[in-house]
Design a protein around this motif. Structure first.
Motif, PDB file in Angstrom:
ATOM      1  N   VAL A  51       0.842  -1.206   0.000  1.00 42.30           N
ATOM      2  CA  VAL A  51       0.000   0.000   0.000  1.00 42.30           C
ATOM      3  C   VAL A  51       0.874   1.252   0.000  1.00 42.30           C
ATOM      4  N   ALA A  52       1.904   1.267   0.834  1.00 39.00           N
ATOM      5  CA  ALA A  52       2.775   2.437   0.900  1.00 39.00           C
ATOM      6  C   ALA A  52       3.506   2.648  -0.420  1.00 39.00           C
ATOM      7  N   GLY A  53       3.942   1.573  -1.058  1.00 33.84           N
ATOM      8  CA  GLY A  53       4.613   1.711  -2.349  1.00 33.84           C
ATOM      9  C   GLY A  53       3.695   2.247  -3.429  1.00 33.84           C
ATOM     10  N   LEU A  54       2.466   1.752  -3.434  1.00 32.81           N
ATOM     11  CA  LEU A  54       1.507   2.251  -4.424  1.00 32.81           C
ATOM     12  C   LEU A  54       1.141   3.718  -4.181  1.00 32.81           C
ATOM     13  N   LEU A  55       0.971   4.086  -2.913  1.00 31.72           N
ATOM     14  CA  LEU A  55       0.680   5.489  -2.594  1.00 31.72           C
ATOM     15  C   LEU A  55       1.872   6.375  -2.944  1.00 31.72           C
ATOM     16  N   TRP A  56       3.064   5.872  -2.729  1.00 27.37           N
ATOM     17  CA  TRP A  56       4.275   6.630  -3.047  1.00 27.37           C
ATOM     18  C   TRP A  56       4.339   6.897  -4.562  1.00 27.37           C
ATOM     19  N   ALA A  66       1.754   6.912  -6.602  1.00 29.72           N
ATOM     20  CA  ALA A  66       0.627   7.774  -6.968  1.00 29.72           C
ATOM     21  C   ALA A  66       0.901   9.229  -6.625  1.00 29.72           C
ATOM     22  N   ALA A  67       1.737   9.477  -5.605  1.00 25.43           N
ATOM     23  CA  ALA A  67       2.044  10.849  -5.195  1.00 25.43           C
ATOM     24  C   ALA A  67       3.119  11.471  -6.080  1.00 25.43           C
ATOM     25  N   ASP A  68       3.603  10.717  -7.062  1.00 26.45           N
ATOM     26  CA  ASP A  68       4.617  11.205  -7.999  1.00 26.45           C
ATOM     27  C   ASP A  68       5.889  11.650  -7.279  1.00 26.45           C
ATOM     28  N   LEU A  69       6.316  10.825  -6.331  1.00 31.86           N
ATOM     29  CA  LEU A  69       7.568  11.042  -5.601  1.00 31.86           C
ATOM     30  C   LEU A  69       8.648  10.173  -6.230  1.00 31.86           C
ATOM     31  N   PRO A  70       9.901  10.288  -5.795  1.00 31.31           N
ATOM     32  CA  PRO A  70      10.978   9.488  -6.401  1.00 31.31           C
ATOM     33  C   PRO A  70      10.675   7.992  -6.378  1.00 31.31           C
ATOM     34  N   VAL A  71      10.964   7.339  -7.476  1.00 31.96           N
ATOM     35  CA  VAL A  71      10.597   5.944  -7.662  1.00 31.96           C
ATOM     36  C   VAL A  71      11.449   5.007  -6.813  1.00 31.96           C
ATOM     37  N   TRP A  72      12.679   5.378  -6.475  1.00 31.00           N
ATOM     38  CA  TRP A  72      13.566   4.473  -5.747  1.00 31.00           C
ATOM     39  C   TRP A  72      12.982   4.057  -4.399  1.00 31.00           C
ATOM     40  N   ALA A  73      12.270   4.950  -3.728  1.00 28.59           N
ATOM     41  CA  ALA A  73      11.678   4.602  -2.430  1.00 28.59           C
ATOM     42  C   ALA A  73      10.556   3.573  -2.608  1.00 28.59           C
ATOM     43  N   ALA A  74       9.790   3.712  -3.670  1.00 33.03           N
ATOM     44  CA  ALA A  74       8.729   2.735  -3.940  1.00 33.03           C
ATOM     45  C   ALA A  74       9.339   1.376  -4.268  1.00 33.03           C
ATOM     46  N   VAL A  75      10.460   1.370  -4.981  1.00 32.24           N
ATOM     47  CA  VAL A  75      11.134   0.110  -5.296  1.00 32.24           C
ATOM     48  C   VAL A  75      11.605  -0.570  -4.014  1.00 32.24           C
ATOM     49  N   VAL A  76      12.144   0.212  -3.081  1.00 27.91           N
ATOM     50  CA  VAL A  76      12.574  -0.343  -1.792  1.00 27.91           C
ATOM     51  C   VAL A  76      11.383  -0.956  -1.061  1.00 27.91           C
ATOM     52  N   LEU A  77      10.257  -0.276  -1.065  1.00 26.82           N
ATOM     53  CA  LEU A  77       9.053  -0.808  -0.401  1.00 26.82           C
ATOM     54  C   LEU A  77       8.571  -2.087  -1.073  1.00 26.82           C
ATOM     55  N   PHE A  78       8.655  -2.156  -2.393  1.00 29.37           N
ATOM     56  CA  PHE A  78       8.226  -3.374  -3.093  1.00 29.37           C
ATOM     57  C   PHE A  78       9.192  -4.531  -2.840  1.00 29.37           C
ATOM     58  N   VAL A  79      10.464  -4.245  -2.687  1.00 26.58           N
ATOM     59  CA  VAL A  79      11.434  -5.299  -2.338  1.00 26.58           C
ATOM     60  C   VAL A  79      11.143  -5.823  -0.935  1.00 26.58           C
ATOM     61  N   LEU A  80      10.838  -4.926  -0.005  1.00 26.92           N
ATOM     62  CA  LEU A  80      10.474  -5.355   1.355  1.00 26.92           C
ATOM     63  C   LEU A  80       9.171  -6.162   1.336  1.00 26.92           C
ATOM     64  N   ALA A  81       8.237  -5.784   0.483  1.00 26.15           N
ATOM     65  CA  ALA A  81       6.985  -6.550   0.362  1.00 26.15           C
ATOM     66  C   ALA A  81       7.271  -7.946  -0.179  1.00 26.15           C
ATOM     67  N   ALA A  82       8.195  -8.056  -1.116  1.00 27.19           N
ATOM     68  CA  ALA A  82       8.557  -9.378  -1.642  1.00 27.19           C
ATOM     69  C   ALA A  82       9.204 -10.236  -0.559  1.00 27.19           C
ATOM     70  N   ALA A  83      10.056  -9.635   0.262  1.00 26.07           N
ATOM     71  CA  ALA A  83      10.675 -10.379   1.367  1.00 26.07           C
ATOM     72  C   ALA A  83       9.614 -10.836   2.365  1.00 26.07           C
ATOM     73  N   ALA A  84       8.637  -9.987   2.636  1.00 28.62           N
ATOM     74  CA  ALA A  84       7.553 -10.364   3.546  1.00 28.62           C
ATOM     75  C   ALA A  84       6.714 -11.491   2.951  1.00 28.62           C
ATOM     76  N   ALA A  85       6.510 -11.473   1.638  1.00 28.79           N
ATOM     77  CA  ALA A  85       5.737 -12.539   0.987  1.00 28.79           C
ATOM     78  C   ALA A  85       6.472 -13.875   1.078  1.00 28.79           C
ATOM     79  N   VAL A  86       7.785 -13.854   0.880  1.00 31.60           N
ATOM     80  CA  VAL A  86       8.572 -15.084   1.002  1.00 31.60           C
ATOM     81  C   VAL A  86       8.501 -15.608   2.433  1.00 31.60           C
ATOM     82  N   ASP A  87       8.648 -14.718   3.408  1.00 29.30           N
ATOM     83  CA  ASP A  87       8.570 -15.129   4.810  1.00 29.30           C
ATOM     84  C   ASP A  87       7.191 -15.694   5.130  1.00 29.30           C
ATOM     85  N   LEU A  88       6.157 -15.093   4.575  1.00 29.04           N
ATOM     86  CA  LEU A  88       4.788 -15.567   4.786  1.00 29.04           C
ATOM     87  C   LEU A  88       4.633 -16.999   4.280  1.00 29.04           C
TER      88      LEU A  88
END
Length: 102
Positions: free
Chosen positions: A60-65, A67-89
């Motif tokens: 959610v935070a990555g998608l909102l980031w 949508a707010a037209d902020l730097p893309v690198w932070a959204a990429v970091v959030l999506f990488v963390l989401a992928a790590a959470a999915a693997v752990d799940l």
């Protein structure tokens, strides 16, 4: 001195799992049996809840980031963390399905 460990069979005569299906006692506790302490138990349910929260929050935070037209690198970091959470799940869900306590 303690007795040498006997090898644990991975399958019984019908091909089903024996000791490995429910986890091994004291597997995650390097201090097991010292001082009369009880074997440590993994908090799998808590880890499952935290992984699910991390997955949802980071997505959610990555998608909102984005949508707010902020730097893309932070959204990429959030999506990488989401992928790590999915693997752990997935890992924790498989351990719980195997019947490990926690």
């Amino acid at each position: 001195m303690s007795e040498p460990r006997r090898p644990r069979p991975r399958e019984d005569h019908d091909g089903g799992p024996v000791d490995y299906s429910r986890g091994l006692p004291d597997h995650h506790d390097p201090t097991a049996g010292i001082g009369g302490a009880a074997p440590a138990q993994s908090a799998l349910t808590l880890r499952l809840v935290l992984a699910a929260f991390g997955l949802v929050f980071c997505l959610v935070a990555g998608l909102l980031w984005l949508a707010a037209d902020l730097p893309v690198w932070a959204a990429v970091v959030l999506f990488v963390l989401a992928a790590a959470a999915a693997v752990d799940l997935v890992v924790v869900a498989r351990r719980k399905a195997r019947g490990e306590p926690g």
